[in-house]
Design an enzyme around this catalytic site. Structure first.
Site, PDB file in Angstrom:
ATOM      1  N   LYS A  71       7.045  -3.387  49.178  1.00  0.00           N
ATOM      2  CA  LYS A  71       6.590  -2.301  49.829  1.00  0.00           C
ATOM      3  C   LYS A  71       5.403  -2.272  50.555  1.00  0.00           C
ATOM      4  CE  LYS A  71       8.085   1.591  48.631  1.00  0.00           C
ATOM      5  NZ  LYS A  71       7.625   2.349  47.507  1.00  0.00           N
ATOM      6  N   THR A  73       2.822  -4.112  50.165  1.00  0.00           N
ATOM      7  CA  THR A  73       2.408  -5.613  50.886  1.00  0.00           C
ATOM      8  C   THR A  73       3.019  -5.581  52.423  1.00  0.00           C
ATOM      9  OG1 THR A  73       2.412  -6.390  48.879  1.00  0.00           O
ATOM     10  CG2 THR A  73       2.583  -7.870  50.944  1.00  0.00           C
ATOM     11  N   ARG A  94      -1.027   5.657  49.474  1.00  0.00           N
ATOM     12  CA  ARG A  94      -1.765   6.521  48.355  1.00  0.00           C
ATOM     13  C   ARG A  94      -2.646   5.725  47.331  1.00  0.00           C
ATOM     14  NH1 ARG A  94       3.911   7.030  44.874  1.00  0.00           N
ATOM     15  NH2 ARG A  94       4.395   5.055  45.862  1.00  0.00           N
ATOM     16  N   LYS A 105       2.124  -1.966  35.366  1.00  0.00           N
ATOM     17  CA  LYS A 105       2.319  -2.300  36.777  1.00  0.00           C
ATOM     18  C   LYS A 105       0.999  -3.162  37.208  1.00  0.00           C
ATOM     19  CE  LYS A 105       2.929   0.180  41.057  1.00  0.00           C
ATOM     20  NZ  LYS A 105       3.073   1.550  41.718  1.00  0.00           N
ATOM     21  N   ALA A 273       6.589  10.098  42.350  1.00  0.00           N
ATOM     22  CA  ALA A 273       7.583   9.925  43.204  1.00  0.00           C
ATOM     23  C   ALA A 273       8.939  10.546  42.667  1.00  0.00           C
ATOM     24  CB  ALA A 273       7.694   8.684  43.687  1.00  0.00           C
ATOM     25  N   PHE A 301       8.970   4.603  45.676  1.00  0.00           N
ATOM     26  CA  PHE A 301      10.322   4.015  45.183  1.00  0.00           C
ATOM     27  C   PHE A 301      11.304   3.505  46.508  1.00  0.00           C
ATOM     28  CE2 PHE A 301       9.374   6.662  41.308  1.00  0.00           C
ATOM     29  CZ  PHE A 301       8.926   5.719  40.614  1.00  0.00           C
ATOM     30  N   PHE A 382      11.479 -15.430  50.430  1.00  0.00           N
ATOM     31  CA  PHE A 382      10.978 -16.242  49.353  1.00  0.00           C
ATOM     32  C   PHE A 382      11.322 -17.556  49.556  1.00  0.00           C
ATOM     33  CE2 PHE A 382      10.572 -12.406  47.326  1.00  0.00           C
ATOM     34  CZ  PHE A 382       9.709 -12.351  46.045  1.00  0.00           C
ATOM     35  N   TRP A 410       2.753 -11.693  52.730  1.00  0.00           N
ATOM     36  CA  TRP A 410       2.104 -11.905  51.584  1.00  0.00           C
ATOM     37  C   TRP A 410       1.352 -13.347  51.569  1.00  0.00           C
ATOM     38  CZ3 TRP A 410       2.324 -15.666  47.888  1.00  0.00           C
ATOM     39  CH2 TRP A 410       1.627 -15.388  46.541  1.00  0.00           C
TER      40      TRP A 410
END
Length: 557
Positions: A71, A73, A94, A105, A273, A301, A382, A410
């Site tokens: 998200k 990215t 954020r 993470k 969140a 999220f 992908f 990406w």
């Protein structure tokens, strides 16, 4: 072989932050530089600028899975894509918390060729905002305990203190502590605990405040505990607000940085969140809208949590009206929602995808039919995704009147986001939304919870446990029943059961606890065990981080 995010970021030649500020239209009088590549922008710019507001784009996502969605990215890549097609754009994100950076993470500044930089600074300390928030939180805690020690004129019941100390680190040892030990001169013994800084109500207050005066007003309303006769005690009662503002006044100024492609980016604030609303600060969002023709932002999220709170809480308080929504998905994640194992996601499986797509479709339907906003689905493609799988998603979304755009930000940065940028511009220019909240404030607390469960989650109702019912009755008596609700539940399902993937139906959400964040202005509804102080994993990310003799950091994501 793929380069790591930090390798890509460190190879980038950054522009001086003054140049980025000029690109964004920030006059030098409003700029406070923190070294060469980051700065704060004085919030007075919002009052003094005569410029109108740009379009507001929200980036959200399907229900998260271990396969990942990308998200942040996508948010950054979309902004770079808009810049590539000649648009004046500013992104608002954020700030990462130190806890996850050293835990599971890792960093939170985008990925691949769609990042905000300097990523090491953004992930580690940055401009000190979180330290200021932690200091203000702990000053309030110290003044509270000191008040009790010095005679307790407010008649505070030490057993009913709700305010915790905080630290911006994953430290399970601090979840439950007993303090004030060691004799009379060392305080009043009581059970206490720590939250991680991003879970502090001050973080939520900080991110919802429109100005210094609004921040001061919100801080004064924070409830820290209750008296022996069950009356709430606030930060205002403790006369703590002026000193807290002194610690927070500079932190409230949004932080200006840049993407790898030199797009201006505000990175500011970062509430949970779950127990909070999971969005960057209102001031940063408004600043991005004031400076850019397009402001791109995100919420935490999936859309059932982040977008719901962005729209029902942040937009309501800040008077924002989004122009378009991007819903991020991956075929891999949707196949997981369809029951496929993570180890098998590289194999074409139309049956699993067909079972998982309803998760995406419910999010899309919510944005369109509940909130009345135009949207586009961005599929992070992908190499293992097949044409047949892509076509299946396109055809299903077309039935709802929503387009699907393949995104490759990406790997390609802004170039991989050009098609998405063009569709976002089209939505803003051609498809005018009719934005409405999912609920109004007039109903009871239970009414609002049930409305979200039925309209947004797709459930059939709620079950309120006796303890929660008692809390709701007390909050109603205190006048908090007209506040928005901030529902804390698992991020891994529309329901409150993380094992129910896809788009479950006919489920009941159990309300276990209800409390008020009076400064933030919302009622927090706990539907499960929400951890406000995470712990480190067996192998923390911290073990891989190092610094060479030249000061270059390695292993940071």
């Amino acid at each position: 072989m793929y380069k790591s995010d930090i390798e890509i970021a460190q190879e980038c030649i950054l522009k001086p932050i003054g140049e980025i500020a000029r690109t964004a239209g920030v006059d030098e009088e409003y700029l406070e530089q923190y070294g060469k590549y980051k700065a704060k922008v004085d919030y007075s710019l919002l009052e003094k600028s005569k410029r109108g507001n740009g379009k507001l784009i929200l980036v959200t996502a399907i229900t998260p899975t271990p396969a990942g969605e990308g998200k942040t990215t996508t948010t950054i890549g979309l902004a770079d894509g808009l810049k590539k097609i000649g648009k004046n754009v500013v992104v608002a994100l954020r700030e990462p918390s130190l806890g996850p950076v050293f835990g599971v993470k890792g960093g939170a500044a985008g990925g691949g060729y769609a990042q905000v930089v300097p990523m090491e600074d953004i992930n580690l300390h940055f401009t000190g905002d979180f330290h200021a928030i932690g200091a203000a939180n702990n000053l309030l805690a110290a003044m509270l305990d000191n008040h009790i020690y010095q005679g307790n004129a407010l008649n505070i019941d030490p057993r009913r203190i709700t305010w915790k100390r905080c630290v911006d680190m994953n430290d399970r040892q601090l979840r439950y502590v007993t303090d004030g030990l060691g004799g009379r001169v060392n305080g009043v013994p009581r059970e206490d605990g720590y939250d991680i800084t991003v879970a502090s109500e001050i973080m939520a207050v900080f991110c919802l405040a429109n100005s210094i005066s609004d921040l001061k007003d919100r801080l004064s309303k924070i409830i820290v505990g209750y008296t022996y006769d069950e009356k709430p005690v606030t930060a205002g009662d403790l006369k703590a607000v002026g000193a807290m503002i002194a610690l927070l006044k500079d932190a409230l100024k949004p932080n200006l940085v840049q993407t790898l492609e030199g797009t201006p980016a505000f990175v500011h604030g970062g509430p949970f969140a779950n127990i909070a609303h999971g969005c960057n600060s209102v001031i940063a969002t408004k600043m991005a809208m004031k400076l850019g023709d397009y402001a791109v932002t995100e919420a935490g999220f999936g859309a059932d949590l982040g977008a719901e709170k962005f729209l029902d809480i942040k937009c309501r308080f800040a008077g924002l009206n989004p122009d378009a929504v991007v819903i991020v998905a991956t075929i891999r994640a949707l196949k997981m929602h369809g029951g496929m194992a993570k180890t098998e996601l590289g194999t074409e499986n139309l049956e699993a995808l067909e079972k998982g797509i309803p998760n995406l479709l419910r999010h899309v339907s919510n944005i369109k039919n509940v909130y009345g906003l135009p949207s586009v689905v961005a599929v992070n493609r992908f190499p293992t995704d097949t044409d047949a799988e892509v076509e299946l998603i396109i055809s299903k979304c077309k039935e709802l009147g929503v387009n699907v755009i393949l995104s490759d930000v990406w790997a390609k940065g802004g170039d991989g986001g050009i098609d998405l940028a063009k569709e976002v511009v089209r939505l803003c220019e051609e498809e005018k939304g009719n934005f409405t909240y999912s609920y109004e404030l007039e109903g009871t607390i239970e009414d609002k919870i049930e409305t979200v469960v039925k309209k947004v989650y797709g459930g059939c109702g709620i079950s309120v446990l006796p303890a929660a019912k008692k809390q709701i009755d007390k909050l109603t008596e205190l006048g908090f029943d007209k506040c928005p609700v901030c529902i804390a539940k698992t991020q891994y399902s529309f329901s409150d059961d993380m094992t129910k993937l896809g788009a479950p139906e006919n489920f009941v959400v159990t309300v276990k606890n209800v409390k008020v964040s009076a400064g933030a202005g919302f009622v927090v509804v706990l539907t499960g065990d929400i951890m406000t102080m995470p712990g480190l994993p067996k192998v923390p990310a911290a073990e891989k981080i190092d610094v060479d003799e030249n000061g270059k950091i390695t292993g940071l994501f």
